[in-house]
Design a protein around this motif. Structure first.
Motif, PDB file in Angstrom:
ATOM      1  N   ARG A   1      -5.749   6.571   0.923  1.00  0.00           N
ATOM      2  CA  ARG A   1      -5.210   5.366   1.822  1.00  0.00           C
ATOM      3  C   ARG A   1      -5.446   4.805   3.097  1.00  0.00           C
ATOM      4  NH1 ARG A   1      -0.424   8.590   3.876  1.00  0.00           N
ATOM      5  NH2 ARG A   1       0.755   7.899   1.628  1.00  0.00           N
TER       6      ARG A   1
ATOM      7  N   TRP B   1       0.833  -1.481   0.516  1.00  0.00           N
ATOM      8  CA  TRP B   1      -0.084   0.339   0.170  1.00  0.00           C
ATOM      9  C   TRP B   1       1.075   1.044  -0.182  1.00  0.00           C
ATOM     10  CZ3 TRP B   1      -4.268  -0.759  -2.551  1.00  0.00           C
ATOM     11  CH2 TRP B   1      -4.688  -1.655  -2.007  1.00  0.00           C
TER      12      TRP B   1
ATOM     13  N   ALA C   1      -1.115   3.366  -2.261  1.00  0.00           N
ATOM     14  CA  ALA C   1      -2.644   4.042  -2.199  1.00  0.00           C
ATOM     15  C   ALA C   1      -2.225   5.340  -2.219  1.00  0.00           C
ATOM     16  CB  ALA C   1      -2.713   3.284  -1.067  1.00  0.00           C
TER      17      ALA C   1
END
Length: 500
Positions: free
Chosen positions: A196, A187, A191
């Motif tokens: 996020r 992530w 992201a």
């Protein structure tokens, strides 16, 4: 906002990987608005979140199935018998499928339920470090695949004896230990800052969803086919790993099916420097990490202590709730498994909603990152602690006990948008490594809680868990932070670093 007021949590990366305080989060947000933003629905990053969601559902199914199956694996001579006429049905099931039962005392059961976490402890930090170096997809997929294969061997290990089953469960934990750090490392590359929380909490919510599905499913399989079938069915999680390796890549630049529009959006949102490092090293950091600054970082220690405190109550319920439902509330196996799963349905829904709400607050600039993380942590730990404390004084009132347990775990899902994703706020570049560190400490309650449950009364179990959670809420409120730490953005060993 005056020029002299520069909130630390809004510092951004630049090409030379140093902090530039004059570049604010709002400027990045305005730049994002000028881009032709790709749709969120059905995007590659959303599909990645869905694949992670399914993966963690499998992971937690493999983790929790023993806690329900244990009720069927152990004969009634070492505990109170189940009620509501279930004994006859369970006896018929054992005779029909020739299912063995074992005379394991409560201490042995506690050790077996905690065995998973002995292995889980040892691969958190290596998993986070290697995921940051080589990319997280191979470690996340490999961890799930290895654990699913080992799960198929559970009936054989139980037949060989408690020591063999303990070793097998520890190996399963060893394999699963890399999964959450690998997720965070991925992530950090996938992201966008304003998405996020929702992406991270949605993918991580698979754990609660997996527990919600696995607990009643385990009870149904135990009643219908016998407890060995539980582990053969859950071993089918291997199929998820096959799809994962086919569909997923470590970062946007290497994905075969991503559009240029979405790829450019992700790279521009996160910062080109992090993606540049990815292309040079194959991961979000090289071989070296700033260990001493990490060791001295107060915000990092706030995360560590808080996650330890939060996990104490979570792991207590995860491993011991079916036993509580059996020995204290006297539900039969099918009722037991369903009611043990009910709290995780609420936690799953609340964790997803908390991610959406947190991102909305940041996108509208209503609150800072630090404030958002602290509010969600405080609410997600302190309120559940109150309901958990109340469980200890419900006596044998099954209605009150189930209600308080469900409300406590449901509200606890709010903390998913708080402390449990704070690593990526303070050090995106080392997010996988930091999650490995915090999860290593956070796993210690998984080892101790089942053992403590076997040594003290149930009231003390719930009161202790409530008190520990309240301490965690206080620690993060006082010492937590959402600002990027200086040690997390400088390229150590460069001229820029030596100037500081």
């Amino acid at each position: 906002m005056g020029k002299g007021h520069i909130p630390g949590e809004r510092y951004l990366y630049t090409r030379n990987n140093t902090l530039q305080p004059h570049l604010l989060f709002a400027e990045c947000q305005e730049a994002d608005r000028k881009l032709h933003l790709p749709p969120k629905c059905c995007s590659v990053r959303s599909n990645l979140a869905f694949m992670m969601f399914l993966g963690f559902a499998v992971v937690y199914g493999l983790r929790v199935n023993l806690s329900v199956a244990m009720v069927a694996m152990v004969n009634a001579t070492n505990g109170q018998p189940t009620s509501n006429g279930s004994e006859e049905k369970e006896s018929h099931t054992h005779m029909l499928f020739q299912v063995p039962q074992y005379s394991w005392d409560p201490e042995t059961q506690g050790m077996l339920l905690g065995a998973f976490f002995f292995g889980y402890l040892f691969t958190q930090i290596p998993g986070g470090y290697l995921s940051g170096r080589f990319g997280g997809s191979i470690f996340l997929g490999g961890g799930v695949l290895g654990t699913a294969v080992l799960t198929l061997l559970t009936p054989l290990a139980a037949q060989l004896g408690p020591s063999w089953l303990f070793a097998l469960r520890a190996l399963e934990g060893f394999g699963e230990g890399v999964t959450f750090p690998a997720q965070m490392a991925m992530w950090a590359c996938w992201a966008p800052p304003l998405e996020r929380a929702r992406l991270t909490t949605f993918s991580g919510a698979g754990s609660n969803f997996g527990a919600f599905v696995a607990l009643p499913l385990t009870g149904f399989i135990c009643n219908s086919l016998g407890w060995p079938a539980v582990f053969y069915c859950f071993g089918a999680g291997c199929l998820w790993a096959v799809l994962w390796f086919i569909l997923v890549s470590d970062e946007p630049r290497t994905h075969r099916r991503i559009s240029d529009q979405e790829k450019d959006y992700i790279i521009n949102s996160i910062g080109s420097e992090l993606i540049f490092i990815l292309s040079e090293t194959g991961g979000s950091h090289g071989w070296s990490v700033p260990l001493l600054p990490m060791l001295l970082s107060v915000p990092l220690w706030a995360i560590i202590i808080t996650q330890m405190c939060a996990n104490w109550s979570y792991y207590t319920l995860l491993t011991s709730l079916p036993t509580y439902m059996d020995t204290v509330l006297h539900f039969d196996l099918r009722q037991n498994s369903f009611l043990s799963a009910l709290p995780y349905l609420g936690a799953w829904l609340f964790s997803i909603l908390s991610g959406v709400l947190a991102d909305s607050l940041l996108e509208r600039e209503i609150l800072s990152i630090t404030t958002v993380r602290k509010i969600f942590t405080l609410v997600g730990l302190l309120l559940p602690a109150g309901f958990l404390f109340a469980v200890g004084f419900t006596g044998c009132s099954s209605t009150l006990a189930v209600t308080f347990l469900t409300v406590s775990t449901t509200i606890g899902g709010i903390s998913a948008a708080g402390v449990f994703m704070n690593q990526i706020d303070i050090a995106p570049r080392y997010a996988g490594m930091l999650l490995g560190i915090t999860n290593t400490f956070g796993t210690i309650p998984g080892v101790l809680a089942p053992i403590a449950r076997s040594l003290v009364g149930w009231r003390n179990v719930f009161c202790l868990s409530a008190g520990v959670s309240a301490i965690g809420a206080l620690v993060f409120t006082l010492f937590g932070s959402g600002r990027i730490q200086r040690w997390a953005v400088r390229e150590h060993g460069t001229d820029a670093d030596r100037e500081h």
